[in-house]
Design a protein around this motif. Structure first.
Motif, PDB file in Angstrom:
ATOM      1  N   ARG A  91       0.843  -1.201   0.000  1.00 36.93           N
ATOM      2  CA  ARG A  91       0.000   0.000   0.000  1.00 36.93           C
ATOM      3  C   ARG A  91       0.874   1.244   0.000  1.00 36.93           C
ATOM      4  NH1 ARG A  91      -0.156   2.216   5.194  1.00 36.93           N
ATOM      5  NH2 ARG A  91       0.941   0.913   6.716  1.00 36.93           N
ATOM      6  N   THR A  92       0.234   2.390  -0.216  1.00 33.79           N
ATOM      7  CA  THR A  92       0.880   3.695  -0.069  1.00 33.79           C
ATOM      8  C   THR A  92       0.179   4.440   1.060  1.00 33.79           C
ATOM      9  OG1 THR A  92       1.486   3.817  -2.407  1.00 33.79           O
ATOM     10  CG2 THR A  92       1.449   5.885  -1.175  1.00 33.79           C
ATOM     11  N   SER A  93       0.939   4.941   1.994  1.00 35.14           N
ATOM     12  CA  SER A  93       0.363   5.595   3.165  1.00 35.14           C
ATOM     13  C   SER A  93      -0.271   6.929   2.811  1.00 35.14           C
ATOM     14  CB  SER A  93       1.451   5.820   4.223  1.00 35.14           C
ATOM     15  OG  SER A  93       0.986   6.681   5.256  1.00 35.14           O
ATOM     16  N   ASP A  96       2.081   9.701   5.177  1.00 37.74           N
ATOM     17  CA  ASP A  96       3.408  10.181   4.801  1.00 37.74           C
ATOM     18  C   ASP A  96       3.736   9.941   3.327  1.00 37.74           C
ATOM     19  OD1 ASP A  96       3.932   7.473   4.657  1.00 37.74           O
ATOM     20  OD2 ASP A  96       5.216   7.402   6.425  1.00 37.74           O
ATOM     21  N   TYR A 100       4.396   0.942   1.792  1.00 41.36           N
ATOM     22  CA  TYR A 100       4.502  -0.007   2.897  1.00 41.36           C
ATOM     23  C   TYR A 100       4.067  -1.382   2.420  1.00 41.36           C
ATOM     24  CZ  TYR A 100       5.140   3.765   6.286  1.00 41.36           C
ATOM     25  OH  TYR A 100       5.632   4.830   6.990  1.00 41.36           O
ATOM     26  N   HIS A 157       7.238  -2.779   7.684  1.00 45.80           N
ATOM     27  CA  HIS A 157       7.918  -1.577   7.221  1.00 45.80           C
ATOM     28  C   HIS A 157       9.349  -1.926   6.853  1.00 45.80           C
ATOM     29  CE1 HIS A 157       8.655  -1.791  11.578  1.00 45.80           C
ATOM     30  NE2 HIS A 157       9.850  -1.287  11.295  1.00 45.80           N
ATOM     31  N   PHE A 164       8.572   5.267  10.429  1.00 47.18           N
ATOM     32  CA  PHE A 164       7.313   4.600  10.073  1.00 47.18           C
ATOM     33  C   PHE A 164       6.224   4.861  11.100  1.00 47.18           C
ATOM     34  CE2 PHE A 164       9.022   1.379  12.952  1.00 47.18           C
ATOM     35  CZ  PHE A 164       7.897   0.917  13.610  1.00 47.18           C
ATOM     36  N   ASP A 167       2.792   6.596  10.483  1.00 47.99           N
ATOM     37  CA  ASP A 167       1.699   5.913   9.784  1.00 47.99           C
ATOM     38  C   ASP A 167       0.949   5.029  10.773  1.00 47.99           C
ATOM     39  OD1 ASP A 167       0.476   5.036   7.057  1.00 47.99           O
ATOM     40  OD2 ASP A 167       0.925   3.164   8.115  1.00 47.99           O
ATOM     41  N   GLN A 169      -1.275   2.613  10.505  1.00 48.61           N
ATOM     42  CA  GLN A 169      -1.344   1.186  10.204  1.00 48.61           C
ATOM     43  C   GLN A 169       0.010   0.511  10.393  1.00 48.61           C
ATOM     44  OE1 GLN A 169      -4.126  -0.743   9.569  1.00 48.61           O
ATOM     45  NE2 GLN A 169      -2.596  -2.356   9.887  1.00 48.61           N
ATOM     46  N   ALA A 170       1.081   1.216  10.061  1.00 47.18           N
ATOM     47  CA  ALA A 170       2.415   0.653  10.258  1.00 47.18           C
ATOM     48  C   ALA A 170       2.674   0.405  11.740  1.00 47.18           C
ATOM     49  CB  ALA A 170       3.482   1.582   9.680  1.00 47.18           C
TER      50      ALA A 170
END
Length: 579
Positions: A91-93, A96, A100, A157, A164, A167, A169-170
């Protein structure tokens, strides 16, 4: 496929039911799990990617055969196996803008023992370490060598950088959700490779890997049968905050600056730390019946050793043969556990032990720490590692990683406010650090127990970042809340964080765990060895020159202590009894 979040909610409900049932659950009979039955890789490793196309949210990137002997572990050739790499939930955060994914590696033996081991890794993850499952100082064996299918991951990550943490979710993947996502994928991949899922599943790791293991034992107990947790930082946010508070204390007695930055290592030189360790040994060594440079009866030592009386107080300049009154005051607070302004302990106390002199301090011009052990954790990690973890990964809201100054954050941030932030959440960061990083109910392991699962924990007594006192408190809580028939704790005298120190730190606790889970053989004493020059697992630089490099000692399950029988070779484990 259920999401990690839905699985988490389900397991929390199970634990709430268990908490309500309490004594009834603890009294329930424990089923005996059957032994695993092995298998053989069904087809060529290279074709595995093309054959496995239905793993949800997963992309396999490589499958290759590692020939017999191409990988060495503890001086032994690892048998032929298949190495598979991949990533999940790419995915892309939106926070930021960075990419990821949960990167992973699996190693699948050609001749499989029917078991799966999830390898928890240390630090803040971010690196997919080789999936070999090696634990215990300089291990002479590994789970892969024993025939396990082993999984390793970066926990969601890439790169061991705390950035990280911005984010949300990270954060959650690092804390627990990556395990929930990886486990069903790994078992499905094993089924594709061998024609069946694993009969028995294990989770093992040390440090943050030990924390991962504790989390797996509580959140994902349905998926695992046995857990091996080393130096489990299950209260990691609190331990990191306490280490920052400790840095403030050391700062007050530090005597030198380097490049306009305080050098915390001058608060207590290597020679002064060794002085304290030597005085502890001198006072407590004989409590186990033999003067051998090891303090086995750690609990008794805390009652007889006095930092104030047993360590000389400087009457003049510091010369390494004494401590100043101010140094003693600081050290007393460090071992008692740093406190808030209201006098409340932030994390846990630490025991005095013979391993306090372990490791060597110093930072060369390149900026990387020379030392390890106590010096590393006390003087380097507090300002270079724990600062980023507490400030960016755990704090709500997080500090900006842009131009983040770890030293300044460590030495100037309000520790009381930082401690409060470990429990904070908001609309974006919906779980606090003490929620996503810790087991939901650490001492409630009824779910694991009632399915026949077991947990074995080991912890170095001289660990200076995660306290063995905290782990002992957990163990007593498990015995009281869950029962006495599913957990074992092995304190390891002299050992530092996961390995090192003046200790017999080479051992295999995975094999006793497997026998306990699958055969009902309750683990008792386990023989551990020192790592002298020429040791196949790597020499221990902290090993005293006066010791036999192949010294062995029994590791005794708490609360038993290794005591000399009164006769026999003092370098051999058979001359000691656990009582």
């Amino acid at each position: 496929m259920p999401t990690a979040q839905s699985l988490s909610r389900f397991y929390v409900q199970v634990f709430l039911m268990g908490a309500l049932s309490g004594a009834a659950h603890a009294a329930a009979p424990v089923p005996q799990l059957s032994p695993a039955i092995g298998g053989v890789l069904s087809e060529d490793c290279g074709s595995l990617i093309s054959r496995v196309t239905s793993l949800p949210h997963t992309q396999l990137t490589l499958s290759e055969t590692i020939k017999d002997g191409a990988l060495q572990q503890g001086g032994q050739a690892v048998a032929e196996h298949c190495r598979v790499t991949g990533k999940m939930y790419e995915r892309t955060s939106p926070i930021d803008g960075k990419p990821y994914a949960i990167g992973f590696e699996m190693r699948l033996p050609k001749n499989w023992n029917g078991r799966f081991l999830h390898q928890g890794n240390g630090g803040i993850d971010g690196v997919v370490h080789p999936a070999v499952g090696a634990f215990g100082g300089g291990p002479l064996t590994s789970a892969l060598h024993q025939g396990f299918a082993v999984l390793s991951s970066d926990a969601g990550h890439a790169g061991a950088n705390p950035a990280f943490g911005v984010d949300p979710q990270a954060r959650l993947d690092y804390g627990y959700q990556a395990v929930g996502k990886l486990t069903p994928m790994a078992k499905a991949l094993i089924e594709a490779a061998y024609g069946k899922k694993p009969d028995r599943s294990y989770f093992a790791g040390c440090s943050n890997g030990g924390r991962h293991a504790m989390v797996a034992a509580t959140r994902y107990f349905e998926d695992y049968d046995g857990v091996l947790a080393g130096a489990p930082g299950y209260n990691l946010p609190l331990a990191a905050t306490a280490n920052l508070a400790g840095a403030r204390l050391y700062q007050s007695v530090a005597t030198r600056e380097v490049n306009n930055h305080i050098d915390l290592a001058t608060a207590l030189t290597d020679k002064e730390r060794q002085l304290v360790a030597d005085k502890v040994v001198a006072r407590c060594d004989a409590l186990d019946g033999l003067q051998d440079g090891m303090v086995q009866d750690v609990a008794a030592c805390q009652k007889v050793f006095s930092l104030k009386k047993d360590v000389p107080t400087c009457q003049g300049e510091r010369d390494g043969m004494c401590l100043t009154g101010a140094q003693k005051d600081v050290l007393a607070q460090i071992f008692a556990g740093p406190k808030t302004r209201k006098g409340e302990r932030i994390y846990a106390s630490f025991p005095f032990d013979g391993g306090f002199g372990g490791g060597r301090s110093g930072v060369p011009s390149g900026g990387s720490p020379v030392g390890s052990g106590v010096a590393f954790w006390e003087f380097f990690a507090s300002t270079n590692l724990d600062s980023g973890a507490t400030g960016i990964i755990f704090k709500v809201p997080p500090e900006s990683p842009v131009n983040f100054q770890g030293l300044e954050f460590s030495l100037k941030t309000d520790v009381d406010a930082l401690l409060k932030a470990m429990y904070a959440s908001n609309e974006l960061y919906t779980e606090s650090a003490m929620s996503f990083m810790t087991p939901p109910h650490p001492t409630d392991m009824t779910g694991l127990r009632n399915k026949g699962g077991k947990i074995v924990v080991y912890h170095g007594v001289s660990d200076s970042i995660f306290s063995v006192h905290d782990t002992e408190a957990w163990f007593k809580g498990v015995q009281k809340r869950t029962g006495t028939d599913m957990a074992k704790l092995y304190p390891i005298p002299g050992m530092g964080h996961c390995s090192g120190g003046p200790a017999t730190d080479q051992f295999d606790l995975l094999t006793p765990l497997v026998k306990w889970v699958e055969q009902g053989v309750v683990p008792e004493r386990v023989v551990a060895s020192a790592r002298g020059a020429g040791n196949a697992g790597g020499a221990n630089p902290d090993l005293p020159s006066t010791w036999d490099g192949a010294r062995t000692r029994p590791l005794c399950p708490s609360p038993k202590v290794a005591r000399y029988k009164g006769s026999g070779d003092p370098e051999k484990a058979e001359s000691f009894v656990c009582k």
